[in-house]
Design a protein around this motif. Structure first.
Motif, PDB file in Angstrom:
ATOM      1  N   UNK A 281      45.884  47.662  61.306  1.00  0.00           N
ATOM      2  CA  UNK A 281      44.935  46.584  61.035  1.00  0.00           C
ATOM      3  C   UNK A 281      43.540  47.008  61.492  1.00  0.00           C
ATOM      4  N   UNK A 282      42.577  46.792  60.596  1.00  0.00           N
ATOM      5  CA  UNK A 282      41.181  47.038  60.977  1.00  0.00           C
ATOM      6  C   UNK A 282      40.752  45.870  61.851  1.00  0.00           C
ATOM      7  N   UNK A 314      38.828  49.282  69.624  1.00  0.00           N
ATOM      8  CA  UNK A 314      39.251  50.315  68.667  1.00  0.00           C
ATOM      9  C   UNK A 314      39.106  49.807  67.229  1.00  0.00           C
ATOM     10  N   UNK A 315      38.926  50.764  66.291  1.00  0.00           N
ATOM     11  CA  UNK A 315      38.778  50.361  64.887  1.00  0.00           C
ATOM     12  C   UNK A 315      40.103  49.880  64.321  1.00  0.00           C
ATOM     13  N   UNK A 316      41.146  50.652  64.662  1.00  0.00           N
ATOM     14  CA  UNK A 316      42.430  50.420  64.004  1.00  0.00           C
ATOM     15  C   UNK A 316      43.530  50.234  65.051  1.00  0.00           C
ATOM     16  N   UNK A 317      44.254  49.155  64.925  1.00  0.00           N
ATOM     17  CA  UNK A 317      45.367  48.927  65.860  1.00  0.00           C
ATOM     18  C   UNK A 317      46.624  48.579  65.076  1.00  0.00           C
ATOM     19  N   UNK A 318      47.762  48.762  65.740  1.00  0.00           N
ATOM     20  CA  UNK A 318      49.035  48.382  65.120  1.00  0.00           C
ATOM     21  C   UNK A 318      49.416  47.010  65.660  1.00  0.00           C
ATOM     22  N   UNK A 319      49.459  46.041  64.760  1.00  0.00           N
ATOM     23  CA  UNK A 319      49.781  44.683  65.200  1.00  0.00           C
ATOM     24  C   UNK A 319      50.306  43.884  64.012  1.00  0.00           C
ATOM     25  N   UNK A 320      51.074  42.837  64.312  1.00  0.00           N
ATOM     26  CA  UNK A 320      51.479  41.936  63.250  1.00  0.00           C
ATOM     27  C   UNK A 320      50.280  41.017  63.001  1.00  0.00           C
ATOM     28  N   UNK A 321      49.482  41.435  62.031  1.00  0.00           N
ATOM     29  CA  UNK A 321      48.206  40.772  61.755  1.00  0.00           C
ATOM     30  C   UNK A 321      48.397  39.288  61.454  1.00  0.00           C
ATOM     31  N   UNK A 358      45.588  55.631  77.492  1.00  0.00           N
ATOM     32  CA  UNK A 358      44.365  55.183  76.818  1.00  0.00           C
ATOM     33  C   UNK A 358      44.145  55.805  75.437  1.00  0.00           C
ATOM     34  N   UNK A 359      44.846  56.909  75.137  1.00  0.00           N
ATOM     35  CA  UNK A 359      44.695  57.511  73.806  1.00  0.00           C
ATOM     36  C   UNK A 359      45.705  56.954  72.810  1.00  0.00           C
ATOM     37  N   UNK A 360      46.666  56.250  73.314  1.00  0.00           N
ATOM     38  CA  UNK A 360      47.695  55.710  72.414  1.00  0.00           C
ATOM     39  C   UNK A 360      47.720  54.187  72.373  1.00  0.00           C
ATOM     40  N   UNK A 361      47.191  53.570  73.428  1.00  0.00           N
ATOM     41  CA  UNK A 361      47.210  52.095  73.489  1.00  0.00           C
ATOM     42  C   UNK A 361      45.826  51.542  73.852  1.00  0.00           C
ATOM     43  N   UNK A 362      45.619  50.301  73.461  1.00  0.00           N
ATOM     44  CA  UNK A 362      44.433  49.577  73.925  1.00  0.00           C
ATOM     45  C   UNK A 362      44.890  48.257  74.496  1.00  0.00           C
ATOM     46  N   UNK A 363      44.399  47.987  75.698  1.00  0.00           N
ATOM     47  CA  UNK A 363      44.750  46.718  76.321  1.00  0.00           C
ATOM     48  C   UNK A 363      43.608  45.745  76.032  1.00  0.00           C
ATOM     49  N   UNK A 364      43.890  44.802  75.168  1.00  0.00           N
ATOM     50  CA  UNK A 364      42.803  43.940  74.688  1.00  0.00           C
ATOM     51  C   UNK A 364      43.021  42.501  75.135  1.00  0.00           C
ATOM     52  N   UNK A 618      30.280  47.989  62.797  1.00  0.00           N
ATOM     53  CA  UNK A 618      31.159  47.144  63.624  1.00  0.00           C
ATOM     54  C   UNK A 618      31.732  45.962  62.855  1.00  0.00           C
ATOM     55  N   UNK A 619      31.398  45.923  61.552  1.00  0.00           N
ATOM     56  CA  UNK A 619      31.890  44.839  60.691  1.00  0.00           C
ATOM     57  C   UNK A 619      31.471  43.476  61.240  1.00  0.00           C
ATOM     58  N   UNK A 620      30.285  43.446  61.848  1.00  0.00           N
ATOM     59  CA  UNK A 620      29.803  42.190  62.441  1.00  0.00           C
ATOM     60  C   UNK A 620      29.043  41.397  61.391  1.00  0.00           C
ATOM     61  N   UNK A 621      29.768  40.665  60.614  1.00  0.00           N
ATOM     62  CA  UNK A 621      29.202  39.956  59.464  1.00  0.00           C
ATOM     63  C   UNK A 621      28.177  38.899  59.883  1.00  0.00           C
TER      64      UNK A 621
END
Lengths: 665, 171
Positions: A281-282, A314-321, A358-364, A618-621
């Motif tokens: 997901x972006x 991060x730009x791209x993460x793996x998540x159930x969007x 930190x290279x494989x996960x992001x704690x958000x 940053x896709x900051x619309x």
């Protein structure tokens, strides 16, 4: 069949219960018998033996007296009389003589009598059940005069044994009766429990069927709405005039679809039935969409809506969007709903992560705060309890009031905890920390969305669309006509089968739920024809139950698309099934705009372009819109704004950055 | 008083009953004439291990009930175990153990009685099983208790009549 199975299950549990009771009953009776044989009977026999010994011992006095009779010639008669007397004594309780037989052996070395003259054997001497005792008859000087052998009746033993057995039998009867009663009660209870369980299952199946029907009926018209909005969005003329309206319809329909899906989730009651489907997901796109949707609501309520997104996200993460959006939208909507003035703040920040991760996960951290009515401390726990909040005046304002429970469950499913802090009258803050795996950057660049498909190479493909809903067929036809597919339509399974022979399609799009022949009946017919065994058939359905998906696979469908049909998904499926090679649009209108730098009468300063570029990256619309609004007020930048606004409106951030890169002030 | 014959009422009763059965057993000994001393009396010992003071009562009691056997006068003498073991006199008819002895002491006393062909009697539980010739069997009734192996080894002759009413230990 189902009834047979249920009866089988009930019979099985009844048999198991009966078997357990029979085993316990047999064990109980066996222990009863064992208790008698190993404890009571031996004890009773021993007591009777002791009684016999004591009785024998008591007779030695008279025998001694008889043996010691001074007149030798009288001794024989006296002894005999005494023995007769002993054998006569009876016990009224057993109604028979105590002593059945008596034998006397005298030591003639000690007793001065003729050898054998005093040896008597009277009464019953061989008695199988009698107690046999031997008693020494001692003289005054402890000399052993004689031995008397008694056969004592077992009448006492028999009498007591009979009484005790009677008592034991009575106890056993009572126990067996009580046991059988419990057994019967258990069988009745289990039977009733089964009945209740069956009723619940029947009701549950009815509920599921009802939910499936309702959601199917709701999704079907949505297919048409979303289909048309997707088509309109591709039409630049419509978009230039009614872009915002189309976007709004599309988003609203999309949101409605999400709500329908939520209803399905509610029907599953708890998070057990919810499965997560992670995908790349972006993050910026995802957050901007949420921001857009919430901003509209905030504007309507005339409250501020601030978004604070960290630059380090991060730009791209793996998540159930879908699920994350469901949770965040719920929290954002609640925040707006319960805030009448002030600000709702949506902030997303990056938390420190261990070096190894930190290279494989992001704690958000996702946080939504508001300056709304707040929640009393005493109600903070209740707001997550299922159905509890329905009675809560605060959350009962609108909606089902179950959103927070579902959100909490989803967040827990994602491995985090939804937390809340609130002060009555000052506002609330909801937050949770998600540890999300990072996606691969490369996969975003090849997404279909970034390139416009205009057709495919090779001969034209013929597609047969079988669907009873005219609007759905129309949407499909319009989708496919854009790419030069030849589309034949059939409004029922029967007509579809006829057209199959006449039109010879390369692929069939087959609706599952149709009156008359349904999709399964149709594919069965098609596959039974040798000519169409291999023809790709894609199932279209608004029913989302897992069992439908399983049935689709079992019936030999090539693929399944869930309504409302998403154009990209349809194209992806067609590409796979027909081995297509897409032909992409060489230059888009937007590209053309970008390259004609001379069209711009005047360009903004480089620092403004750089700022726009950064926001686009940053896709900051919101920031882009704000800047465009400011630039729009300057007439010299009208052209610049007019040319670039559509890109921002359509979230074409990559194109926007490309164009801004080529502009030199 | 621990270990003494008057240790408790149960032991005391066993000893009293034992004295009676001992008397009967002595009467049932058919070889009594061989045991008559040169001075014309039958010698009976009461054996103690440590507490001589208590033995006097028993001696007095036995002397009262056992003045003669088969019209032959009886002399009762109290001996310590050591005295008993060291006495070279095989004419004594029987010995009554008046105090519980240790296993080793009991074994020595048993061997001595076998060697002297005399009746060794103990009222204490388990002593007959250990090899003492005569004792007390207390079950539903009180009976004499005879170790048949020791009877054979010691060559003491007891009337069959007596054996009939006695409980026999054969192992």
């Amino acid at each position: 069949m189902m009834n047979k199975l249920k009866c089988g299950g009930r019979f099985k549990s009844n048999t198991v219960i009966s078997l357990i009771f029979i085993i316990v009953l047999v064990a109980f009776l066996a222990s009863f018998v064992r208790y008698w044989n190993t404890v009571l009977d031996p004890r009773l026999r021993l007591a009777s033996e002791t009684h016999a010994e004591a009785l024998s011992q008591s007779q030695t006095g008279v025998l001694l007296k008889a043996i010691e009779t001074k007149e030798t010639h009288q001794r024989n008669r006296v002894v005999k009389e005494v023995i007769e007397e002993i054998l006569l004594v009876s016990d009224p309780s057993i109604n028979e003589p105590f002593i059945k037989g008596l034998s006397l052996q005298v030591d003639y070395d000690v007793v001065d009598s003729e050898q054998g003259s005093l040896d008597f054997s009277e009464g019953v001497l061989s008695c199988e059940n009698c107690f046999r005792t031997e008693v020494a008859i001692l003289g005054v000087n402890d000399e052993l005069l004689a031995i008397a052998t008694f056969n004592i009746t077992d009448g006492y033993y028999r009498l007591l044994s009979h009484d005790m057995k009677d008592e034991l039998y009575n106890q056993a009867y009572i126990t067996v009766f009580l046991f059988s009663s419990v057994w019967l009660v258990m069988l009745v209870l289990v039977s009733r429990l089964h009945q209740v369980n069956e009723n619940i299952e029947t009701s549950d199946r009815a509920k599921t069927r009802f939910m499936a029907n309702v959601t199917h009926e709701l999704r079907t018209p949505l297919n048409a709405i979303l289909g048309y909005t997707q088509l309109f969005k591709k039409d630049k003329e419509i978009m230039s005039s009614y872009g915002k309206g189309v976007e709004t319809i599309h988003r609203s329909a999309d949101h409605l679809l999400m709500l329908i899906n939520d209803i399905l989730d509610f029907s599953k009651v708890d998070a057990e039935g919810i499965k997560l489907h992670q995908k790349e997901t972006l993050l910026n796109d995802f957050l901007n969409t949420l921001m857009e949707m919430t901003e509209v609501r905030a504007t309507l309520k005339d409250i501020n809506f601030d978004c604070v997104f960290s630059d380090q996200l991060p730009d791209l993460v793996l998540v159930d969007e879908k699920r994350l959006r469901q949770v965040l939208l719920n929290l954002l909507n609640n925040a707006v709903k319960f805030t009448s003035h002030g600000t709702v703040t949506f902030s997303v920040s990056l938390l420190p992560e261990k070096n190894t991760d930190k290279y494989t996960f992001s704690n958000i951290r996702f946080s939504i705060s508001d300056t709304g009515i707040g929640i009393p401390k005493s109600h903070l726990k209740e707001i997550f309890v299922p159905y509890q909040q329905v009675e809560n005046k605060i959350t009962r304002a609108e909606g089902s009031g179950l959103g927070l429970t579902i959100s909490k469950n989803i967040i827990e499913k994602m491995g985090a905890t939804l937390k809340v802090d609130s002060t009555l009258g000052k506002g609330s803050v909801f937050w949770f920390d998600l540890k999300l795996p990072l996606g691969l950057q490369s996969s975003t660049t090849t997404h279909l969305m970034n390139r416009n498909v205009v057709g495919y190479s090779g001969a034209a493909k013929r597609i047969l669309s079988i669907d009873d809903n005219e609007f759905n067929r129309d949407v499909i036809r319009q989708y496919l006509n854009q790419y030069d597919f030849i589309v034949d339509e059939a409004s029922s399974g029967e007509i579809g089968l006829q057209q199959l022979d006449s039109e010879k399609p390369d692929l069939v799009l087959l609706d599952i739920l149709m009156p008359g022949m349904d999709g399964f009946d149709v594919i069965k017919q098609i596959r039974s024809n040798e000519n169409y065994r291999e023809i790709p058939i894609i199932a279209l359905t608004a029913a989302v139950q897992p069992e439908i998906e399983e049935k689709v696979n079992a019936y030999g469908f090539s693929d399944i698309l869930i309504k409302p049909i998403v154009e990209d998904e349809l194209l992806d499926s067609l590409k796979t099934q027909l081995a297509l090679e897409w032909v992409y649009e060489e230059k888009t209108e937007i590209d053309k705009i970008a390259f004609k730098q001379s069209d711009f009468t005047e360009l903004p300063d480089q620092h403004i372009i750089d700022a726009l570029k950064e926001h686009a990256t940053k896709h900051n619309i919101l920031a882009i819109r704000e800047m465009m609004k400011t630039l729009e007020q300057e007439s010299c930048y009208q052209q610049f704004v007019e040319k670039l606004s559509p890109l921002a409106r359509n979230y074409q951030f990559v194109k926007l950055v490309e164009i801004l890169n080529k502009i030199q002030t | 008083m621990s270990g003494s014959l008057l240790a408790d009422s149960f032991s005391e009763r066993r000893i009293n009953v034992g004295l009676k059965l001992f008397r009967i057993m002595l009467v049932a000994d058919t070889n009594y004439q061989e045991k008559v001393s040169d001075k014309g009396y039958i010698s009976i010992y009461l054996i103690y291990s440590s507490e001589k003071s208590n033995i006097a009562r028993l001696e007095a009691r036995l002397s009262q009930s056992l003045t003669s056997l088969h019209d032959i006068p009886v002399q009762i003498e109290s001996l310590s175990l050591d005295q008993y073991l060291n006495r070279n006199d095989n004419r004594s008819m029987g010995a009554f153990i008046a105090e519980r002895l240790s296993a080793l002491s009991l074994e020595k006393a048993i061997n001595k009685s076998i060697f002297n062909h005399q009746i060794l009697f103990s009222p204490f539980e388990g002593d007959v099983e250990a090899g003492v010739l005569g004792g007390v069997s207390v079950e539903s009734k009180v009976k004499p208790f005879i170790n048949m192996k020791t009877l054979k080894k010691s060559e003491v002759k007891i009337k069959n009549f007596y054996l009939k009413v006695a409980k026999q230990h054969d192992e």
